[in-house]
Write a protein that holds these residues in place. Structure first.
Motif, PDB file in Angstrom:
ATOM      1  N   VAL A 135     -74.991  26.371  15.346  1.00  0.00           N
ATOM      2  CA  VAL A 135     -74.146  27.506  15.671  1.00  0.00           C
ATOM      3  C   VAL A 135     -74.357  27.830  17.143  1.00  0.00           C
ATOM      4  O   VAL A 135     -75.495  27.929  17.608  1.00  0.00           O
ATOM      5  CB  VAL A 135     -74.496  28.725  14.784  1.00  0.00           C
ATOM      6  N   LYS A 136     -73.252  27.977  17.848  1.00  0.00           N
ATOM      7  CA  LYS A 136     -73.349  28.307  19.267  1.00  0.00           C
ATOM      8  C   LYS A 136     -73.810  29.751  19.410  1.00  0.00           C
ATOM      9  O   LYS A 136     -73.259  30.662  18.779  1.00  0.00           O
ATOM     10  CB  LYS A 136     -72.009  28.111  19.956  1.00  0.00           C
ATOM     11  N   LYS A 137     -74.831  29.942  20.218  1.00  0.00           N
ATOM     12  CA  LYS A 137     -75.339  31.284  20.443  1.00  0.00           C
ATOM     13  C   LYS A 137     -74.418  32.013  21.402  1.00  0.00           C
ATOM     14  O   LYS A 137     -73.955  31.440  22.385  1.00  0.00           O
ATOM     15  CB  LYS A 137     -76.755  31.233  21.014  1.00  0.00           C
ATOM     16  N   ARG A 138     -74.159  33.232  21.093  1.00  0.00           N
ATOM     17  CA  ARG A 138     -73.313  34.050  21.971  1.00  0.00           C
ATOM     18  C   ARG A 138     -74.219  34.906  22.826  1.00  0.00           C
ATOM     19  O   ARG A 138     -75.027  35.682  22.326  1.00  0.00           O
ATOM     20  CB  ARG A 138     -72.383  34.923  21.156  1.00  0.00           C
ATOM     21  N   TYR A 139     -74.047  34.760  24.097  1.00  0.00           N
ATOM     22  CA  TYR A 139     -74.837  35.531  25.048  1.00  0.00           C
ATOM     23  C   TYR A 139     -73.963  36.628  25.637  1.00  0.00           C
ATOM     24  O   TYR A 139     -72.819  36.381  25.999  1.00  0.00           O
ATOM     25  CB  TYR A 139     -75.381  34.655  26.162  1.00  0.00           C
ATOM     26  N   THR A 140     -74.519  37.787  25.715  1.00  0.00           N
ATOM     27  CA  THR A 140     -73.805  38.883  26.344  1.00  0.00           C
ATOM     28  C   THR A 140     -74.592  39.331  27.555  1.00  0.00           C
ATOM     29  O   THR A 140     -75.820  39.288  27.579  1.00  0.00           O
ATOM     30  CB  THR A 140     -73.625  40.074  25.394  1.00  0.00           C
ATOM     31  N   GLN A 141     -73.871  39.717  28.545  1.00  0.00           N
ATOM     32  CA  GLN A 141     -74.504  40.152  29.773  1.00  0.00           C
ATOM     33  C   GLN A 141     -74.692  41.668  29.724  1.00  0.00           C
ATOM     34  O   GLN A 141     -73.762  42.395  29.391  1.00  0.00           O
ATOM     35  CB  GLN A 141     -73.636  39.752  30.967  1.00  0.00           C
ATOM     36  N   ILE A 142     -75.876  42.101  30.018  1.00  0.00           N
ATOM     37  CA  ILE A 142     -76.178  43.522  30.019  1.00  0.00           C
ATOM     38  C   ILE A 142     -75.935  44.077  31.425  1.00  0.00           C
ATOM     39  O   ILE A 142     -76.491  43.577  32.405  1.00  0.00           O
ATOM     40  CB  ILE A 142     -77.638  43.797  29.607  1.00  0.00           C
ATOM     41  N   LYS A 143     -75.078  45.084  31.505  1.00  0.00           N
ATOM     42  CA  LYS A 143     -74.784  45.694  32.797  1.00  0.00           C
ATOM     43  C   LYS A 143     -75.789  46.778  33.073  1.00  0.00           C
ATOM     44  O   LYS A 143     -76.142  47.561  32.196  1.00  0.00           O
ATOM     45  CB  LYS A 143     -73.368  46.276  32.804  1.00  0.00           C
ATOM     46  N   LYS A 144     -76.249  46.812  34.295  1.00  0.00           N
ATOM     47  CA  LYS A 144     -77.231  47.835  34.692  1.00  0.00           C
ATOM     48  C   LYS A 144     -76.570  48.925  35.475  1.00  0.00           C
ATOM     49  O   LYS A 144     -75.615  48.793  36.116  1.00  0.00           O
ATOM     50  CB  LYS A 144     -78.343  47.205  35.541  1.00  0.00           C
TER      51      LYS A 144
END
Length: 52
Positions: A43-52
């Motif tokens: 399963v492809k991992k979904r990465y999300t970018q955390i905004k600071k």
């Protein structure tokens, strides 16, 4: 009929683990991320970018 140590084996926890040979005999990927999957299904991992 399944053959132990060819089609499957039992791991240290006592669970049955199917081998690559078993999966090839079956002929298709079940998409359950099997340890010895000859089709390398992951399963492809979904990465999300955390905004600071």
């Amino acid at each position: 009929m399944l053959t132990e140590n060819i089609d499957y084996y039992f791991n240290a926890d006592g669970l049955m683990v199917f081998t690559k040979e078993y999966h090839l005999k079956r002929g298709y990927c079940c998409k359950n991320q099997c340890l010895h999957c000859p089709w390398n299904f992951r399963v492809k991992k979904r990465y999300t970018q955390i905004k600071k």
